[in-house]
Design a protein around this motif. Structure first.
Motif, mmCIF file in Angstrom:
data_model
loop_
_atom_site.group_PDB
_atom_site.id
_atom_site.type_symbol
_atom_site.label_atom_id
_atom_site.label_comp_id
_atom_site.label_asym_id
_atom_site.label_seq_id
_atom_site.Cartn_x
_atom_site.Cartn_y
_atom_site.Cartn_z
ATOM 1 N N GLN A 106 0.833 -1.206 0.192
ATOM 2 C CA GLN A 106 -0.032 0.179 0.094
ATOM 3 C C GLN A 106 0.670 1.253 -0.192
ATOM 4 O OE1 GLN A 106 -2.021 -0.480 3.673
ATOM 5 N NE2 GLN A 106 -3.563 -2.196 2.630
ATOM 6 N N LEU A 107 1.937 1.199 0.347
ATOM 7 C CA LEU A 107 2.922 2.312 0.358
ATOM 8 C C LEU A 107 4.048 2.372 -0.805
ATOM 9 C CD1 LEU A 107 3.677 2.133 4.085
ATOM 10 C CD2 LEU A 107 2.123 3.751 2.872
ATOM 11 N N PRO A 108 4.592 3.402 -1.103
ATOM 12 C CA PRO A 108 5.536 3.516 -2.203
ATOM 13 C C PRO A 108 6.865 2.750 -1.806
ATOM 14 C CG PRO A 108 5.325 5.740 -0.997
ATOM 15 C CD PRO A 108 4.291 4.948 -0.479
ATOM 16 N N ARG A 109 7.778 2.329 -2.643
ATOM 17 C CA ARG A 109 8.814 1.607 -2.501
ATOM 18 C C ARG A 109 10.108 2.546 -2.332
ATOM 19 N NH1 ARG A 109 9.182 -3.606 -3.329
ATOM 20 N NH2 ARG A 109 11.133 -3.727 -4.226
ATOM 21 N N ILE A 110 10.041 3.433 -1.253
ATOM 22 C CA ILE A 110 10.956 4.644 -0.916
ATOM 23 C C ILE A 110 11.254 4.414 0.434
ATOM 24 C CG2 ILE A 110 10.132 5.837 -3.001
ATOM 25 C CD1 ILE A 110 8.693 7.486 -0.635
ATOM 26 N N HIS A 111 12.794 4.877 0.630
ATOM 27 C CA HIS A 111 13.245 5.017 2.059
ATOM 28 C C HIS A 111 13.867 6.133 2.335
ATOM 29 C CE1 HIS A 111 16.379 3.373 -0.552
ATOM 30 N NE2 HIS A 111 17.231 4.024 0.342
ATOM 31 N N ASP A 112 13.579 7.126 1.755
ATOM 32 C CA ASP A 112 14.333 8.491 2.172
ATOM 33 C C ASP A 112 13.263 9.720 2.231
ATOM 34 O OD1 ASP A 112 15.870 10.854 2.237
ATOM 35 O OD2 ASP A 112 17.522 10.172 1.039
ATOM 36 N N ILE A 113 12.891 9.814 3.457
ATOM 37 C CA ILE A 113 11.563 10.955 3.624
ATOM 38 C C ILE A 113 12.075 12.182 4.242
ATOM 39 C CG2 ILE A 113 9.369 10.714 4.708
ATOM 40 C CD1 ILE A 113 9.680 8.616 2.617
ATOM 41 N N THR A 114 11.394 13.306 4.141
ATOM 42 C CA THR A 114 11.650 14.332 4.517
ATOM 43 C C THR A 114 10.513 15.499 4.462
ATOM 44 O OG1 THR A 114 13.138 16.418 4.227
ATOM 45 C CG2 THR A 114 12.548 15.328 2.117
ATOM 46 N N THR A 115 10.747 16.325 5.343
ATOM 47 C CA THR A 115 9.704 17.618 5.277
ATOM 48 C C THR A 115 9.774 18.351 4.292
ATOM 49 O OG1 THR A 115 11.032 18.637 7.004
ATOM 50 C CG2 THR A 115 9.326 17.094 8.060
ATOM 51 N N ASP A 116 10.966 18.481 3.781
ATOM 52 C CA ASP A 116 11.177 19.477 2.742
ATOM 53 C C ASP A 116 12.111 18.853 1.356
ATOM 54 O OD1 ASP A 116 11.926 21.730 1.059
ATOM 55 O OD2 ASP A 116 13.172 22.672 2.630
#
Length: 251
Positions: A106-116
């Motif tokens: 259900q979630l994207p296959r990514i692992h680098d998340i940021t508020t900007d």
């Protein structure tokens, strides 16, 4: 109606088989993560073991259901109790990895998340630990993040930068992260969080920027290995920001 002797004879072996299968599934599930954490095998091997623990858990639940049915018919209440317990354990061993699989789908296959996503906080002190992999993945990952986690945005604190920085540093310490760098003049905090089960190391960088008599807080959390983080980095940022905004900044 009398219960056939053959059914009676199979009640205890079925219950014991269910107990053994459920316990084996739980042990495999535990070993899959802790074996990875302590370096006995690669994390992909750990995931393969986790998959087999789910299969064994499903087998245990099916055996337990059959054993419970037979035990109920023959009034073997000890075997019935063992079967019901094994059913619960087997379902748990199956449900944990299966729920991860559903969530990952259900979630994207990514692992680098940021508020900007336009100007992500950069890793500096932790760059060697990341083998130089410090660049944000780019527009494609940003678009996926914005669709999946639209609530993750820059936080504005109504205090000057120095107080906001101290609040951010205290919140990072309360999170239990290992602080790698704290540079007040640059408004930068870098830290590493190690997951309990598999021992994955995820890196965090916090940026505190002045905005008049207020401060802007941006956070970036990125895994060192893997493709999908199953929402771990986004949840880490949410938890940190909630902790930061719920407590008053130090004077």
């Amino acid at each position: 109606m009398a219960v056939p002797d053959k059914v009676t004879a199979w009640v205890r072996p079925l219950a014991l088989a269910a107990v053994a299968a459920s316990l084996g599934a739980l042990l495999l599930m535990a070993f899959s993560g802790f074996g990875t954490r302590f370096g006995f095998w690669h994390f992909r091997t750990g995931f393969a073991i986790l998959k087999w623990s789910a299969v064994l858990g499903l087998v245990a639940a099916l055996l337990a259901a059959l054993a419970a049915f037979c035990a109920g018919k023959t009034r073997r209440y000890g075997a019935l109790l063992a079967a019901l317990l094994s059913f619960g354990l087997g379902v748990a061993a199956f449900a944990v990895p299966y729920s991860w699989k559903l969530k990952a789908g259900q979630l994207p296959r990514i692992h680098d998340i940021t508020t900007d996503v336009d100007h992500p906080p950069p890793f500096v002190a932790l760059a060697p630990e990341r083998n130089g992999e410090v660049a944000y993945p780019g527009a494609s990952v940003a678009a996926q993040q914005l669709r999946a986690y639209p609530e993750l945005k820059t936080v504005v604190l109504g205090v000057p930068m120095a107080r906001a920085y101290q609040a951010a540093l205290e919140a990072a310490r309360e999170m239990g992260w290992q602080i790698a760098a704290a540079v007040p003049d640059a408004g930068r905090i870098e830290a590493t969080d190690t997951t309990f089960w598999y021992g994955f190391k995820d890196d965090i960088v916090i940026r505190v920027s002045p905005a008049g008599d207020r401060s802007l807080i941006d956070v970036r959390s990125a895994s060192r290995v893997g493709i999908s983080d199953v929402g771990t980095n986004a949840q880490r940022i949410r938890t940190f920001l909630a902790k930061l905004t719920q407590h008053p900044a130090p004077r």
